[in-house]
Motif scaffolding. Sequence first.
Motif, PDB file in Angstrom:
ATOM      1  N   GLY A  80       3.487  14.127 -12.540  1.00 19.08           N
ATOM      2  CA  GLY A  80       3.037  13.626 -13.824  1.00 19.08           C
ATOM      3  C   GLY A  80       3.789  12.399 -14.308  1.00 19.08           C
ATOM      4  N   ARG A  81       4.510  11.741 -13.417  1.00 25.15           N
ATOM      5  CA  ARG A  81       5.260  10.540 -13.778  1.00 25.15           C
ATOM      6  C   ARG A  81       5.277   9.592 -12.580  1.00 25.15           C
ATOM      7  NH1 ARG A  81      10.030  11.890 -11.065  1.00 25.15           N
ATOM      8  NH2 ARG A  81      10.547  14.079 -11.164  1.00 25.15           N
ATOM      9  N   LEU A  82       5.459   8.307 -12.876  1.00 23.63           N
ATOM     10  CA  LEU A  82       5.556   7.330 -11.792  1.00 23.63           C
ATOM     11  C   LEU A  82       6.892   7.491 -11.080  1.00 23.63           C
ATOM     12  CD1 LEU A  82       4.055   4.116 -13.412  1.00 23.63           C
ATOM     13  CD2 LEU A  82       3.032   5.597 -11.694  1.00 23.63           C
ATOM     14  N   LEU A  94       0.827  -1.214   0.000  1.00 22.60           N
ATOM     15  CA  LEU A  94       0.000   0.000   0.000  1.00 22.60           C
ATOM     16  C   LEU A  94       0.861   1.264   0.000  1.00 22.60           C
ATOM     17  CD1 LEU A  94      -2.828  -1.100   2.446  1.00 22.60           C
ATOM     18  CD2 LEU A  94      -3.007  -0.747  -0.028  1.00 22.60           C
ATOM     19  N   THR A  95       1.967   1.241   0.729  1.00 26.64           N
ATOM     20  CA  THR A  95       2.859   2.389   0.763  1.00 26.64           C
ATOM     21  C   THR A  95       3.465   2.652  -0.607  1.00 26.64           C
ATOM     22  OG1 THR A  95       3.366   1.970   3.076  1.00 26.64           O
ATOM     23  CG2 THR A  95       4.905   3.347   1.873  1.00 26.64           C
ATOM     24  N   THR A  96       3.891   1.604  -1.277  1.00 28.91           N
ATOM     25  CA  THR A  96       4.461   1.743  -2.618  1.00 28.91           C
ATOM     26  C   THR A  96       3.415   2.274  -3.594  1.00 28.91           C
ATOM     27  OG1 THR A  96       6.036  -0.033  -2.198  1.00 28.91           O
ATOM     28  CG2 THR A  96       5.616   0.523  -4.502  1.00 28.91           C
ATOM     29  N   ALA A  97       2.207   1.743  -3.512  1.00 30.18           N
ATOM     30  CA  ALA A  97       1.133   2.210  -4.394  1.00 30.18           C
ATOM     31  C   ALA A  97       0.850   3.693  -4.147  1.00 30.18           C
ATOM     32  CB  ALA A  97      -0.131   1.377  -4.182  1.00 30.18           C
ATOM     33  N   PHE A  98       0.814   4.101  -2.880  1.00 26.56           N
ATOM     34  CA  PHE A  98       0.557   5.505  -2.576  1.00 26.56           C
ATOM     35  C   PHE A  98       1.718   6.385  -3.046  1.00 26.56           C
ATOM     36  CE2 PHE A  98       0.443   9.294   0.100  1.00 26.56           C
ATOM     37  CZ  PHE A  98      -0.827   9.758  -0.235  1.00 26.56           C
ATOM     38  N   ASP A  99       2.955   5.926  -2.904  1.00 31.88           N
ATOM     39  CA  ASP A  99       4.111   6.688  -3.408  1.00 31.88           C
ATOM     40  C   ASP A  99       3.983   6.928  -4.910  1.00 31.88           C
ATOM     41  OD1 ASP A  99       5.347   6.938  -0.954  1.00 31.88           O
ATOM     42  OD2 ASP A  99       6.778   5.299  -1.305  1.00 31.88           O
ATOM     43  N   HIS A 100       3.578   5.895  -5.648  1.00 37.41           N
ATOM     44  CA  HIS A 100       3.419   6.042  -7.101  1.00 37.41           C
ATOM     45  C   HIS A 100       2.276   7.000  -7.432  1.00 37.41           C
ATOM     46  CE1 HIS A 100       6.491   3.359  -8.523  1.00 37.41           C
ATOM     47  NE2 HIS A 100       6.070   2.404  -7.711  1.00 37.41           N
ATOM     48  N   TYR A 101       1.170   6.883  -6.720  1.00 36.63           N
ATOM     49  CA  TYR A 101       0.041   7.791  -6.934  1.00 36.63           C
ATOM     50  C   TYR A 101       0.467   9.239  -6.688  1.00 36.63           C
ATOM     51  CZ  TYR A 101      -3.885  10.680  -5.548  1.00 36.63           C
ATOM     52  OH  TYR A 101      -4.750  11.723  -5.403  1.00 36.63           O
ATOM     53  N   ARG A 102       1.141   9.483  -5.577  1.00 37.23           N
ATOM     54  CA  ARG A 102       1.564  10.843  -5.230  1.00 37.23           C
ATOM     55  C   ARG A 102       2.546  11.388  -6.262  1.00 37.23           C
ATOM     56  NH1 ARG A 102       3.376  11.162   0.682  1.00 37.23           N
ATOM     57  NH2 ARG A 102       4.759   9.568  -0.121  1.00 37.23           N
ATOM     58  N   SER A 103       3.447  10.575  -6.739  1.00 37.91           N
ATOM     59  CA  SER A 103       4.397  10.998  -7.757  1.00 37.91           C
ATOM     60  C   SER A 103       3.678  11.342  -9.058  1.00 37.91           C
ATOM     61  CB  SER A 103       5.429   9.900  -7.999  1.00 37.91           C
ATOM     62  OG  SER A 103       6.323  10.289  -9.000  1.00 37.91           O
TER      63      SER A 103
END
Length: 140
Positions: free
Chosen positions: A85-87, A71-80
């Motif tokens: 505008g990029r993963l 979940l932390t990794t998914a949220f990091d990608h969402y926030r980025s």
Amino acid sequence: LQSTFGNSTAWGDLTPEQTRRLYHTLLPRSLLGLYEMGVMKPEELAPLAYEARIAAKEYARSRCIWTGRLLTTAFDHYRSLRDYGRLATQSSMSWDDLWNKYEAQIVQEECENELSGQRSDNKKEPTSRNSNNRQKDETL
């Protein structure tokens, strides 16, 4: 950190709450003492604090249960994606991204203070900017 505090299993051994407490415990509060004693300047301490924060975060996350890590990794990608505008290519902001974030916040606060008349001395000259700021301005 792993040699001092140990490793966890692949599944993780800490809940997200325990992981957050561990992360905050590992943050290097002693660096502030070096500044307060006049041993080191903020521009010398900032890179050390940045590296220590990254190490603490990576270690704490490695101890979290696998669902928390996912979940932390998914949220990091969402926030980025939302902010840049990029993963995310890494789990933390780069030194330049972090510098820009806080530099923008400081400029905004200074502008708001100036506009609201909160400065005690309106004729006071702005403080001189350090060489890191000058280098950044020259590269822009």
